[in-house]
Design a protein around this motif. Structure first.
Motif, PDB file in Angstrom:
ATOM      1  N   ILE A  67      23.484 -54.207  36.973  1.00 30.12           N
ATOM      2  CA  ILE A  67      23.324 -55.112  38.109  1.00 30.12           C
ATOM      3  C   ILE A  67      22.624 -56.364  37.611  1.00 30.12           C
ATOM      4  O   ILE A  67      21.523 -56.286  37.062  1.00 30.12           O
ATOM      5  CB  ILE A  67      22.531 -54.431  39.238  1.00 30.12           C
ATOM      6  CG1 ILE A  67      23.311 -53.216  39.711  1.00 30.12           C
ATOM      7  CG2 ILE A  67      22.289 -55.397  40.377  1.00 30.12           C
ATOM      8  CD1 ILE A  67      22.528 -52.256  40.497  1.00 30.12           C
ATOM      9  N   GLU A  68      23.276 -57.493  37.815  1.00 30.66           N
ATOM     10  CA  GLU A  68      22.736 -58.774  37.375  1.00 30.66           C
ATOM     11  C   GLU A  68      21.970 -59.407  38.537  1.00 30.66           C
ATOM     12  O   GLU A  68      22.482 -59.490  39.645  1.00 30.66           O
ATOM     13  CB  GLU A  68      23.907 -59.669  36.969  1.00 30.66           C
ATOM     14  CG  GLU A  68      23.552 -60.758  36.024  1.00 30.66           C
ATOM     15  CD  GLU A  68      24.799 -61.480  35.544  1.00 30.66           C
ATOM     16  OE1 GLU A  68      25.021 -62.605  36.022  1.00 30.66           O
ATOM     17  OE2 GLU A  68      25.534 -60.904  34.719  1.00 30.66           O
ATOM     18  N   VAL A  69      20.750 -59.837  38.262  1.00 30.28           N
ATOM     19  CA  VAL A  69      19.907 -60.436  39.295  1.00 30.28           C
ATOM     20  C   VAL A  69      19.460 -61.816  38.830  1.00 30.28           C
ATOM     21  O   VAL A  69      18.899 -61.949  37.736  1.00 30.28           O
ATOM     22  CB  VAL A  69      18.668 -59.548  39.583  1.00 30.28           C
ATOM     23  CG1 VAL A  69      17.780 -60.185  40.621  1.00 30.28           C
ATOM     24  CG2 VAL A  69      19.082 -58.162  40.019  1.00 30.28           C
ATOM     25  N   ARG A  70      19.725 -62.824  39.623  1.00 23.09           N
ATOM     26  CA  ARG A  70      19.247 -64.183  39.344  1.00 23.09           C
ATOM     27  C   ARG A  70      17.907 -64.328  40.065  1.00 23.09           C
ATOM     28  O   ARG A  70      17.794 -64.048  41.262  1.00 23.09           O
ATOM     29  CB  ARG A  70      20.209 -65.235  39.881  1.00 23.09           C
ATOM     30  CG  ARG A  70      21.610 -65.071  39.418  1.00 23.09           C
ATOM     31  CD  ARG A  70      21.841 -65.774  38.131  1.00 23.09           C
ATOM     32  NE  ARG A  70      23.209 -65.499  37.693  1.00 23.09           N
ATOM     33  CZ  ARG A  70      23.638 -65.743  36.500  1.00 23.09           C
ATOM     34  NH1 ARG A  70      22.847 -66.284  35.615  1.00 23.09           N
ATOM     35  NH2 ARG A  70      24.866 -65.453  36.154  1.00 23.09           N
ATOM     36  N   CYS A  71      16.886 -64.757  39.329  1.00 27.84           N
ATOM     37  CA  CYS A  71      15.557 -64.867  39.920  1.00 27.84           C
ATOM     38  C   CYS A  71      14.801 -66.010  39.258  1.00 27.84           C
ATOM     39  O   CYS A  71      15.208 -66.539  38.240  1.00 27.84           O
ATOM     40  CB  CYS A  71      14.798 -63.552  39.774  1.00 27.84           C
ATOM     41  SG  CYS A  71      14.737 -62.937  38.099  1.00 27.84           S
ATOM     42  N   THR A  72      13.677 -66.369  39.858  1.00 30.46           N
ATOM     43  CA  THR A  72      12.904 -67.493  39.350  1.00 30.46           C
ATOM     44  C   THR A  72      11.755 -67.062  38.438  1.00 30.46           C
ATOM     45  O   THR A  72      11.191 -67.897  37.737  1.00 30.46           O
ATOM     46  CB  THR A  72      12.313 -68.316  40.519  1.00 30.46           C
ATOM     47  OG1 THR A  72      11.534 -67.451  41.339  1.00 30.46           O
ATOM     48  CG2 THR A  72      13.407 -68.960  41.331  1.00 30.46           C
ATOM     49  N   GLN A  91      12.716 -62.104  33.573  1.00 28.30           N
ATOM     50  CA  GLN A  91      13.894 -62.096  32.729  1.00 28.30           C
ATOM     51  C   GLN A  91      13.833 -60.838  31.881  1.00 28.30           C
ATOM     52  O   GLN A  91      12.776 -60.265  31.701  1.00 28.30           O
ATOM     53  CB  GLN A  91      13.980 -63.347  31.872  1.00 28.30           C
ATOM     54  CG  GLN A  91      12.934 -63.466  30.810  1.00 28.30           C
ATOM     55  CD  GLN A  91      13.111 -64.764  30.030  1.00 28.30           C
ATOM     56  OE1 GLN A  91      13.812 -65.662  30.435  1.00 28.30           O
ATOM     57  NE2 GLN A  91      12.456 -64.840  28.891  1.00 28.30           N
ATOM     58  N   GLY A  92      14.981 -60.388  31.416  1.00 28.85           N
ATOM     59  CA  GLY A  92      15.021 -59.196  30.588  1.00 28.85           C
ATOM     60  C   GLY A  92      15.820 -58.083  31.240  1.00 28.85           C
ATOM     61  O   GLY A  92      16.570 -58.305  32.190  1.00 28.85           O
ATOM     62  N   ILE A 132      19.145 -52.950  35.352  1.00 29.55           N
ATOM     63  CA  ILE A 132      19.035 -54.243  36.024  1.00 29.55           C
ATOM     64  C   ILE A 132      18.822 -55.307  34.952  1.00 29.55           C
ATOM     65  O   ILE A 132      17.925 -55.177  34.114  1.00 29.55           O
ATOM     66  CB  ILE A 132      17.855 -54.267  37.011  1.00 29.55           C
ATOM     67  CG1 ILE A 132      17.976 -53.129  38.016  1.00 29.55           C
ATOM     68  CG2 ILE A 132      17.786 -55.606  37.719  1.00 29.55           C
ATOM     69  CD1 ILE A 132      16.737 -52.916  38.851  1.00 29.55           C
ATOM     70  N   ILE A 133      19.661 -56.326  34.986  1.00 33.34           N
ATOM     71  CA  ILE A 133      19.526 -57.451  34.057  1.00 33.34           C
ATOM     72  C   ILE A 133      18.991 -58.636  34.843  1.00 33.34           C
ATOM     73  O   ILE A 133      19.653 -59.134  35.752  1.00 33.34           O
ATOM     74  CB  ILE A 133      20.876 -57.802  33.412  1.00 33.34           C
ATOM     75  CG1 ILE A 133      21.416 -56.596  32.652  1.00 33.34           C
ATOM     76  CG2 ILE A 133      20.721 -59.001  32.484  1.00 33.34           C
ATOM     77  CD1 ILE A 133      22.824 -56.774  32.166  1.00 33.34           C
TER      78      ILE A 133
END
Length: 142
Positions: free
Chosen positions: A86-91, A94-95, A104-105
């Motif tokens: 599962i790819e998660v874009r966040c502010t 990372q990792g 979770i990426i």
């Protein structure tokens, strides 16, 4: 959360020792600095699974993230393949982190555009996921 269980202990040190022991035994999983997930006693051989979107929302306290990539494409029905990651874009993060049976990426971005994600509910819990338009654009670029 730590605040919910604080009144059961004499001081923070005692609480930290108990939390450490429960993590070592596999009875709880640390989600973020203050939140932990308690694995139910009835869990088969310590294996228990919560929906990954709910866990991700709890990690970020419901803000500054959205689920993207193959998981979002599967959610919107654009692909039939079940994603293994599962790819998660966040502010902030990372990792890679492995929780329960899923990976979770975390991919850091400078800022989140409100047009790029929408709020949805699953099992009565809300989470943020990339909009269908954004996922379609992403699939075309692959």
């Amino acid at each position: 959360t730590r605040d919910d269980i604080k009144h059961f202990f004499k001081n923070d040190n005692e609480m930290n020792v108990y939390i450490h022991r429960l993590i070592k035994k596999g009875r709880i999983i640390k989600l973020n600095k203050t939140k932990y997930y308690l694995i139910p006693v009835r869990a088969f051989k310590g294996h228990w699974s919560e929906h990954p979107f709910i866990v991700i929302d709890e990690i970020f306290n419901g803000k500054d993230y959205y689920i993207s990539g193959m998981a979002a494409a599967h959610y919107w029905g654009l692909i039939e393949q079940i994603p293994t990651q599962i790819e998660v874009r966040c502010t902030k993060k990372q990792g890679i982190k492995k929780i329960f049976n899923f990976t979770i990426i975390f991919k850091r971005v400078r800022s989140l555009n409100a047009k790029d994600f929408v709020k949805r509910k699953i099992k009565g819990h809300s989470f943020l996921i990339a909009s269908k338009r954004k996922v379609e654009e992403w699939l075309k670029s692959k």
